[in-house]
Design a protein around this motif. Structure first.
Motif, PDB file in Angstrom:
ATOM      1  N   LEU A 232       0.889  -1.129   0.032  1.00 43.79           N
ATOM      2  CA  LEU A 232      -0.245  -0.168   0.103  1.00 43.79           C
ATOM      3  C   LEU A 232       0.760   1.367  -0.196  1.00 43.79           C
ATOM      4  CD1 LEU A 232      -2.775  -1.150   2.351  1.00 43.79           C
ATOM      5  CD2 LEU A 232      -2.808  -1.367   0.623  1.00 43.79           C
ATOM      6  N   GLU A 233       0.239   2.166   0.018  1.00 49.59           N
ATOM      7  CA  GLU A 233       0.787   3.744  -0.454  1.00 49.59           C
ATOM      8  C   GLU A 233      -0.399   4.471   0.194  1.00 49.59           C
ATOM      9  OE1 GLU A 233       2.309   4.623  -4.540  1.00 49.59           O
ATOM     10  OE2 GLU A 233       5.075   3.608  -3.718  1.00 49.59           O
ATOM     11  N   PHE A 234       0.711   5.818   0.801  1.00 49.89           N
ATOM     12  CA  PHE A 234      -0.443   6.870   1.223  1.00 49.89           C
ATOM     13  C   PHE A 234       0.198   8.206   0.867  1.00 49.89           C
ATOM     14  CE2 PHE A 234      -0.977   2.923   3.482  1.00 49.89           C
ATOM     15  CZ  PHE A 234      -2.433   2.745   3.770  1.00 49.89           C
ATOM     16  N   PRO A 235      -0.555   8.956   0.926  1.00 51.86           N
ATOM     17  CA  PRO A 235      -0.028  10.339   0.526  1.00 51.86           C
ATOM     18  C   PRO A 235       1.628  10.640   2.045  1.00 51.86           C
ATOM     19  CG  PRO A 235      -1.704  10.498  -0.332  1.00 51.86           C
ATOM     20  CD  PRO A 235      -2.001   9.493   0.373  1.00 51.86           C
ATOM     21  N   LEU A 236       0.538  10.280   3.385  1.00 52.92           N
ATOM     22  CA  LEU A 236       1.071  11.261   4.129  1.00 52.92           C
ATOM     23  C   LEU A 236       1.023   9.539   5.468  1.00 52.92           C
ATOM     24  CD1 LEU A 236       2.279  12.633   6.936  1.00 52.92           C
ATOM     25  CD2 LEU A 236       0.084  13.598   7.339  1.00 52.92           C
ATOM     26  N   VAL A 237       2.366   9.209   5.830  1.00 45.01           N
ATOM     27  CA  VAL A 237       2.478   7.480   6.903  1.00 45.01           C
ATOM     28  C   VAL A 237       3.186   8.624   8.439  1.00 45.01           C
ATOM     29  CG1 VAL A 237       3.193   5.739   7.142  1.00 45.01           C
ATOM     30  CG2 VAL A 237       2.126   6.885   5.171  1.00 45.01           C
ATOM     31  N   PHE A 238       2.347   7.976   9.387  1.00 46.13           N
ATOM     32  CA  PHE A 238       2.626   8.588  10.807  1.00 46.13           C
ATOM     33  C   PHE A 238       3.328   6.687  11.349  1.00 46.13           C
ATOM     34  CE2 PHE A 238       0.209  11.767  10.249  1.00 46.13           C
ATOM     35  CZ  PHE A 238       0.616  12.715  11.007  1.00 46.13           C
ATOM     36  N   ILE A 239       4.310   7.216  11.437  1.00 42.82           N
ATOM     37  CA  ILE A 239       4.905   6.187  12.004  1.00 42.82           C
ATOM     38  C   ILE A 239       5.422   6.460  13.543  1.00 42.82           C
ATOM     39  CG2 ILE A 239       7.496   3.940  12.450  1.00 42.82           C
ATOM     40  CD1 ILE A 239       7.133   3.960   9.373  1.00 42.82           C
ATOM     41  N   VAL A 240       4.383   5.779  14.722  1.00 38.10           N
ATOM     42  CA  VAL A 240       4.638   5.986  15.827  1.00 38.10           C
ATOM     43  C   VAL A 240       5.939   5.030  17.066  1.00 38.10           C
ATOM     44  CG1 VAL A 240       3.084   6.763  15.812  1.00 38.10           C
ATOM     45  CG2 VAL A 240       2.564   5.233  16.631  1.00 38.10           C
ATOM     46  N   GLY A 241       6.266   5.661  17.885  1.00 40.56           N
ATOM     47  CA  GLY A 241       6.646   4.307  18.293  1.00 40.56           C
ATOM     48  C   GLY A 241       8.060   3.988  18.063  1.00 40.56           C
ATOM     49  N   MET A 242       8.751   5.063  17.697  1.00 38.47           N
ATOM     50  CA  MET A 242      10.509   4.406  17.108  1.00 38.47           C
ATOM     51  C   MET A 242      11.273   5.206  18.046  1.00 38.47           C
ATOM     52  SD  MET A 242      10.047   4.066  13.760  1.00 38.47           S
ATOM     53  CE  MET A 242      11.754   4.795  13.072  1.00 38.47           C
ATOM     54  N   GLU A 243      11.897   4.288  19.694  1.00 38.96           N
ATOM     55  CA  GLU A 243      12.304   3.943  20.624  1.00 38.96           C
ATOM     56  C   GLU A 243      12.940   2.245  20.604  1.00 38.96           C
ATOM     57  OE1 GLU A 243       9.133   4.783  23.297  1.00 38.96           O
ATOM     58  OE2 GLU A 243       8.361   6.320  21.472  1.00 38.96           O
ATOM     59  N   GLU A 244      13.964   2.881  21.082  1.00 40.18           N
ATOM     60  CA  GLU A 244      14.630   1.449  21.683  1.00 40.18           C
ATOM     61  C   GLU A 244      14.227   0.674  22.153  1.00 40.18           C
ATOM     62  OE1 GLU A 244      18.197   0.995  20.093  1.00 40.18           O
ATOM     63  OE2 GLU A 244      17.444   1.637  18.977  1.00 40.18           O
ATOM     64  N   GLY A 245      13.546  -0.648  22.411  1.00 41.28           N
ATOM     65  CA  GLY A 245      13.609  -1.042  23.180  1.00 41.28           C
ATOM     66  C   GLY A 245      11.584  -1.786  22.477  1.00 41.28           C
ATOM     67  N   LEU A 246      10.928  -1.181  21.814  1.00 38.31           N
ATOM     68  CA  LEU A 246      10.131  -0.873  21.398  1.00 38.31           C
ATOM     69  C   LEU A 246       9.759  -0.982  19.613  1.00 38.31           C
ATOM     70  CD1 LEU A 246       7.577   1.796  22.690  1.00 38.31           C
ATOM     71  CD2 LEU A 246       7.344  -0.548  22.739  1.00 38.31           C
ATOM     72  N   PHE A 247      10.475  -0.361  18.893  1.00 36.89           N
ATOM     73  CA  PHE A 247      11.274  -0.529  17.498  1.00 36.89           C
ATOM     74  C   PHE A 247      13.160   0.245  17.370  1.00 36.89           C
ATOM     75  CE2 PHE A 247       9.425   0.060  12.819  1.00 36.89           C
ATOM     76  CZ  PHE A 247      10.221  -1.396  12.740  1.00 36.89           C
ATOM     77  N   PRO A 248      13.898  -0.513  17.153  1.00 37.45           N
ATOM     78  CA  PRO A 248      13.682  -2.513  17.306  1.00 37.45           C
ATOM     79  C   PRO A 248      13.414  -2.300  18.370  1.00 37.45           C
ATOM     80  CG  PRO A 248      15.903  -1.438  17.131  1.00 37.45           C
ATOM     81  CD  PRO A 248      14.996  -0.316  17.570  1.00 37.45           C
ATOM     82  N   SER A 249      12.998  -3.868  18.727  1.00 35.72           N
ATOM     83  CA  SER A 249      12.305  -4.334  20.065  1.00 35.72           C
ATOM     84  C   SER A 249      13.204  -4.767  21.385  1.00 35.72           C
ATOM     85  CB  SER A 249      11.014  -5.484  20.364  1.00 35.72           C
ATOM     86  OG  SER A 249      11.995  -6.851  18.883  1.00 35.72           O
ATOM     87  N   GLN A 250      13.044  -4.958  21.822  1.00 32.50           N
ATOM     88  CA  GLN A 250      13.903  -5.214  23.062  1.00 32.50           C
ATOM     89  C   GLN A 250      14.198  -6.506  22.559  1.00 32.50           C
ATOM     90  OE1 GLN A 250      15.572  -3.685  25.903  1.00 32.50           O
ATOM     91  NE2 GLN A 250      16.634  -5.482  25.690  1.00 32.50           N
ATOM     92  N   ARG A 251      13.297  -8.317  22.170  1.00 34.64           N
ATOM     93  CA  ARG A 251      13.882  -9.409  21.968  1.00 34.64           C
ATOM     94  C   ARG A 251      14.652  -8.427  20.481  1.00 34.64           C
ATOM     95  NH1 ARG A 251       8.501 -13.371  21.091  1.00 34.64           N
ATOM     96  NH2 ARG A 251       9.256 -13.134  23.034  1.00 34.64           N
ATOM     97  N   SER A 252      14.451  -8.274  19.769  1.00 33.48           N
ATOM     98  CA  SER A 252      15.002  -8.139  18.466  1.00 33.48           C
ATOM     99  C   SER A 252      16.610  -7.749  18.663  1.00 33.48           C
ATOM    100  CB  SER A 252      15.054  -6.854  17.493  1.00 33.48           C
ATOM    101  OG  SER A 252      15.544  -5.977  17.603  1.00 33.48           O
ATOM    102  N   LEU A 253      16.493  -7.014  20.002  1.00 38.32           N
ATOM    103  CA  LEU A 253      18.404  -6.482  20.344  1.00 38.32           C
ATOM    104  C   LEU A 253      18.838  -7.874  21.165  1.00 38.32           C
ATOM    105  CD1 LEU A 253      17.512  -3.358  21.923  1.00 38.32           C
ATOM    106  CD2 LEU A 253      18.332  -3.843  19.107  1.00 38.32           C
ATOM    107  N   GLU A 254      18.393  -8.460  20.972  1.00 35.08           N
ATOM    108  CA  GLU A 254      18.600  -9.825  22.089  1.00 35.08           C
ATOM    109  C   GLU A 254      19.264 -11.270  20.899  1.00 35.08           C
ATOM    110  OE1 GLU A 254      16.240 -10.455  25.479  1.00 35.08           O
ATOM    111  OE2 GLU A 254      16.700  -8.195  26.285  1.00 35.08           O
TER     112      GLU A 254
END
Length: 219
Positions: A61-83
């Motif tokens: 899909l594509e959209f004119p405007l996209v918001f991505i929230v939660g761009m934080e270490e431990g959320l995205f990337p998740s803590q599991r992905s860091l381990e």
């Protein structure tokens, strides 16, 4: 963790009976609100509205405007992905998918303070933001936000730190050092004479200091 998050959501729910279209008790109002927040009623692609979805479901899909929230270490990337080996690259590719859904404008947001699973957390901005060229970023901050650039990597052993204080210093606090200037406390470890503090200084970057000799003062 799911139960703790449910408790956090319930505590943050504002119940105003006068604003309800249909009279209902507080529990029913909360469950109704939670059902709406779940976003199960997805609009059609051509509808003029805000569409909420996971990055996986946005593929193609594509959209004119996209918001991505939660761009934080431990959320995205998740803590599991860091381990777990290989998980970080998988989430990096997923982030690329989300970013490329935007045809015209992309907004990435991260919180400097978040309450999650019943704890006050002070996350670092996602490393995925720092991997975007600076000339493509227009940083916008709230009125009371700190002065640190989100593109500055602040990775630490524990991606989320609690608000527990050590020797009067706590994670998220703005402090001043005689030599390095102003900075934000991003991590703490140890106790007593062995206590150490990690500070991300505005002009000097991130440094570990021995608390007993740091002589930090509130900024």
């Amino acid at each position: 963790e799911n139960i703790e998050e449910l408790v956090t959501a319930a505590r943050g729910f504002d119940y105003y009976q006068s604003e309800l279209e249909i009279p209902m008790d507080e529990l029913t109002a909360f469950l109704t609100h939670a059902a709406l927040e779940a976003g199960e009623g997805q609009a059609a692609e051509w509808d003029d509205c805000v569409q909420m979805m996971t990055m996986h479901s946005s593929k193609g899909l594509e959209f004119p405007l996209v918001f991505i929230v939660g761009m934080e270490e431990g959320l995205f990337p998740s803590q599991r992905s860091l381990e777990e080996e290989g998980k970080l690259e998988e989430e990096r590719r997923l982030c690329y998918v989300g970013i490329t859904r935007a045809r015209e404008q992309l907004v990435l947001s991260c919180a400097e303070h978040r309450r999650l699973y019943g704890q006050d957390l002070y996350p670092s901005p996602s490393r995925f933001i720092s991997e975007i060229p600076d000339n493509l970023i227009n940083e916008v901050r709230g009125k009371h936000a700190s002065s640190f650039k989100v593109s500055t990597p602040l990775y630490k052993t524990s991606s989320y730190a609690t608000a527990d204080a050590v020797n009067g210093i706590y994670v998220g606090q703005l402090v001043s050092h005689k030599k390095f200037g102003e900075g934000m406390v991003t991590n703490l470890e140890g106790s007593g004479s062995h206590a150490r503090v990690q500070v991300n200084f505005k002009h000097e970057g991130s440094k570990w200091l021995v608390m007993a000799y740091a002589n930090l003062s509130p900024a």
